[in-house]
Design a protein around this motif. Structure first.
Motif, PDB file in Angstrom:
ATOM      1  N   PHE A  75       0.828  -1.206   0.000  1.00  0.00           N
ATOM      2  CA  PHE A  75       0.000   0.000   0.000  1.00  0.00           C
ATOM      3  C   PHE A  75       0.863   1.258   0.000  1.00  0.00           C
ATOM      4  CE2 PHE A  75      -2.176   3.442   2.265  1.00  0.00           C
ATOM      5  CZ  PHE A  75      -3.270   3.608   1.423  1.00  0.00           C
ATOM      6  N   LEU A  76       1.882   1.277   0.854  1.00  0.00           N
ATOM      7  CA  LEU A  76       2.732   2.464   0.929  1.00  0.00           C
ATOM      8  C   LEU A  76       3.488   2.717  -0.373  1.00  0.00           C
ATOM      9  CD1 LEU A  76       4.135   2.268   4.570  1.00  0.00           C
ATOM     10  CD2 LEU A  76       2.237   3.628   3.695  1.00  0.00           C
ATOM     11  N   SER A  77       3.775   1.665  -1.118  1.00  0.00           N
ATOM     12  CA  SER A  77       4.427   1.857  -2.416  1.00  0.00           C
ATOM     13  C   SER A  77       3.486   2.534  -3.404  1.00  0.00           C
ATOM     14  CB  SER A  77       4.905   0.516  -2.981  1.00  0.00           C
ATOM     15  OG  SER A  77       3.832  -0.272  -3.463  1.00  0.00           O
ATOM     16  N   TRP A  78       2.184   2.308  -3.260  1.00  0.00           N
ATOM     17  CA  TRP A  78       1.209   2.948  -4.153  1.00  0.00           C
ATOM     18  C   TRP A  78       1.063   4.435  -3.855  1.00  0.00           C
ATOM     19  CZ3 TRP A  78      -2.969  -1.211  -2.728  1.00  0.00           C
ATOM     20  CH2 TRP A  78      -2.614  -2.432  -3.313  1.00  0.00           C
ATOM     21  N   VAL A  79       1.188   4.817  -2.582  1.00  0.00           N
ATOM     22  CA  VAL A  79       0.874   6.191  -2.183  1.00  0.00           C
ATOM     23  C   VAL A  79       2.120   6.967  -1.764  1.00  0.00           C
ATOM     24  CG1 VAL A  79      -1.465   5.538  -1.521  1.00  0.00           C
ATOM     25  CG2 VAL A  79       0.352   5.522   0.211  1.00  0.00           C
ATOM     26  N   VAL A  80       3.280   6.526  -2.241  1.00  0.00           N
ATOM     27  CA  VAL A  80       4.545   7.125  -1.805  1.00  0.00           C
ATOM     28  C   VAL A  80       4.618   8.617  -2.107  1.00  0.00           C
ATOM     29  CG1 VAL A  80       5.750   6.568  -3.971  1.00  0.00           C
ATOM     30  CG2 VAL A  80       7.052   6.790  -1.833  1.00  0.00           C
ATOM     31  N   ASP A  81       3.899   9.084  -3.120  1.00  0.00           N
ATOM     32  CA  ASP A  81       3.961  10.502  -3.495  1.00  0.00           C
ATOM     33  C   ASP A  81       2.969  11.376  -2.745  1.00  0.00           C
ATOM     34  OD1 ASP A  81       6.057  10.341  -5.279  1.00  0.00           O
ATOM     35  OD2 ASP A  81       4.772   9.893  -6.984  1.00  0.00           O
ATOM     36  N   ALA A  82       2.174  10.797  -1.849  1.00  0.00           N
ATOM     37  CA  ALA A  82       1.169  11.581  -1.135  1.00  0.00           C
ATOM     38  C   ALA A  82       1.819  12.528  -0.132  1.00  0.00           C
ATOM     39  CB  ALA A  82       0.190  10.666  -0.420  1.00  0.00           C
ATOM     40  N   ASP A  83       1.336  13.754  -0.084  1.00  0.00           N
ATOM     41  CA  ASP A  83       1.811  14.726   0.903  1.00  0.00           C
ATOM     42  C   ASP A  83       1.174  14.476   2.263  1.00  0.00           C
ATOM     43  OD1 ASP A  83       3.387  16.757  -0.798  1.00  0.00           O
ATOM     44  OD2 ASP A  83       1.506  16.543  -1.890  1.00  0.00           O
ATOM     45  N   LEU A  84      -0.084  14.039   2.248  1.00  0.00           N
ATOM     46  CA  LEU A  84      -0.817  13.770   3.479  1.00  0.00           C
ATOM     47  C   LEU A  84      -1.567  12.448   3.357  1.00  0.00           C
ATOM     48  CD1 LEU A  84      -2.538  17.217   4.233  1.00  0.00           C
ATOM     49  CD2 LEU A  84      -0.540  16.262   5.395  1.00  0.00           C
ATOM     50  N   LEU A  85      -1.637  11.714   4.459  1.00  0.00           N
ATOM     51  CA  LEU A  85      -2.479  10.525   4.557  1.00  0.00           C
ATOM     52  C   LEU A  85      -3.418  10.715   5.748  1.00  0.00           C
ATOM     53  CD1 LEU A  85       0.331   7.975   3.851  1.00  0.00           C
ATOM     54  CD2 LEU A  85      -1.756   8.134   2.493  1.00  0.00           C
ATOM     55  N   PHE A  86      -4.641  10.230   5.624  1.00  0.00           N
ATOM     56  CA  PHE A  86      -5.665  10.416   6.648  1.00  0.00           C
ATOM     57  C   PHE A  86      -6.133   9.077   7.229  1.00  0.00           C
ATOM     58  CE2 PHE A  86      -5.966  14.434   4.373  1.00  0.00           C
ATOM     59  CZ  PHE A  86      -6.282  15.351   5.373  1.00  0.00           C
ATOM     60  N   PRO A  87      -5.272   8.350   7.933  1.00  0.00           N
ATOM     61  CA  PRO A  87      -5.707   7.095   8.535  1.00  0.00           C
ATOM     62  C   PRO A  87      -6.518   7.340   9.809  1.00  0.00           C
ATOM     63  CG  PRO A  87      -3.480   7.534   9.212  1.00  0.00           C
ATOM     64  CD  PRO A  87      -3.860   8.650   8.249  1.00  0.00           C
ATOM     65  N   ASN A  88      -7.401   6.384  10.138  1.00  0.00           N
ATOM     66  CA  ASN A  88      -7.967   6.423  11.486  1.00  0.00           C
ATOM     67  C   ASN A  88      -7.008   5.719  12.436  1.00  0.00           C
ATOM     68  OD1 ASN A  88      -8.434   3.613  11.322  1.00  0.00           O
ATOM     69  ND2 ASN A  88     -10.548   3.884  10.635  1.00  0.00           N
ATOM     70  N   ASP A  89      -7.361   5.646  13.699  1.00  0.00           N
ATOM     71  CA  ASP A  89      -6.462   5.103  14.714  1.00  0.00           C
ATOM     72  C   ASP A  89      -6.033   3.668  14.391  1.00  0.00           C
ATOM     73  OD1 ASP A  89      -5.103   5.978  16.875  1.00  0.00           O
ATOM     74  OD2 ASP A  89      -6.756   5.822  18.299  1.00  0.00           O
ATOM     75  N   ASP A  90      -6.982   2.827  13.983  1.00  0.00           N
ATOM     76  CA  ASP A  90      -6.668   1.426  13.680  1.00  0.00           C
ATOM     77  C   ASP A  90      -5.752   1.323  12.459  1.00  0.00           C
ATOM     78  OD1 ASP A  90      -8.187   0.469  15.791  1.00  0.00           O
ATOM     79  OD2 ASP A  90     -10.011   0.295  14.567  1.00  0.00           O
TER      80      ASP A  90
END
Length: 275
Positions: free
Chosen positions: A176-191
């Protein structure tokens, strides 16, 4: 203007009004409302006064309905029609705490193609927001990966909501992180954050415990919780409505918390009032 690309859905919310009678009838309150994580973010952005453009795909019978629903909040909605598959549907069952379990049929969302993206979607765009559901779909993933690459070429900011802990487990953290490596911000919830272990670019939503962004935090805004559907989407919109104008972390977190509180106080995932 913020470009949001992703799912648009018919949400069917089911709230039992008494004891659930297994294998029989249960009195319930059932409502169909417009949804889809990406479309929800766009609707909240428009409701909060930000300029937003949404691109997605629905069944042929749902295009006008969903364009109208988004346009009511000031969104420039570009929804392609699928001639074979219906509009995506999610059945959400609400428990006594107003939390939900979701049964998902992504339907027309799964057929989004490059040809469904109008050539002018980048006009006036300063930020791109995507949701994890598009990345978890092997057919749609190349579209959103290329959108991120194009945003990078244009020096446009990028944010991604991971969206689903269950799907993250299936995909795997590193993938997953390889797909979104160019993201400036990520919005995960706590889990999702416990699984992903993100660092400086994570805006973490914590439900009734508020949200954090690096060393900054905000308490949840007081409200009467009716339905938690769309709370994370509303938070994303509130945060981005500030962050894309000025990089003020505390102000952005507060705007996110306020929008989330407004969302959970009503049934459905969208703002009640039209813009």
């Amino acid at each position: 203007m913020i470009l949001v690309v992703g799912d648009v859905v018919d949400d069917i919310g089911v709230r039992p009004l008494g004891t659930i009678n297994a294998a029989s009838d249960t009195e319930s309150e059932i409502r169909m409302t417009p949804g889809g994580s990406a479309a929800n973010v766009a609707a909240w952005l428009g409701h909060l006064g930000s300029y937003a453009r949404f691109v997605g795909k629905a069944g042929a019978d749902g295009v006008v309905r969903h364009v109208d629903a988004l346009s009511a909040h000031g969104v420039d909605a570009r929804i392609a029609a699928d001639s074979e598959l219906p509009t995506a549907t999610i059945v959400l069952t609400l428990d006594a705490a107003a939390d939900r379990t979701m049964y998902v049929d992504r339907a027309a969302n799964t057929t989004l193609k490059a040809t469904d993206l109008p050539t002018d979607i980048w006009n006036e765009i300063e930020w791109l927001h995507l949701t994890g559901y598009s990345f978890f779909d092997a057919g749609v993933r190349p579209i959103v990966v290329e959108l991120m690459a194009e945003a990078r070429r244009r020096s446009i900011g990028i944010s991604v909501d991971p969206s689903s802990l269950g799907f993250l487990h299936v995909a795997g953290r590193d993938e997953f992180l390889s797909w979104v490596v160019d993201a400036d911000l990520l919005f995960p919830n706590d889990d999702e954050q416990r699984f992903l272990q993100l660092e400086s670019n994570a805006v973490v939503t914590r439900g009734s415990d508020g949200a954090t962004f690096g060393d900054h935090s905000v308490a949840a805004s007081p409200t009467d919780v009716v339905d938690t559907t769309g709370a994370g989407d509303a938070f994303c919109a509130g945060f981005l409505s500030v962050w894309t104008k000025r990089r003020e972390a505390d102000e952005a977190l507060a705007a996110g918390a306020k929008a989330a509180a407004e969302c959970v106080a009503v049934r459905g995932a969208r703002p009640v009032r039209a813009r």
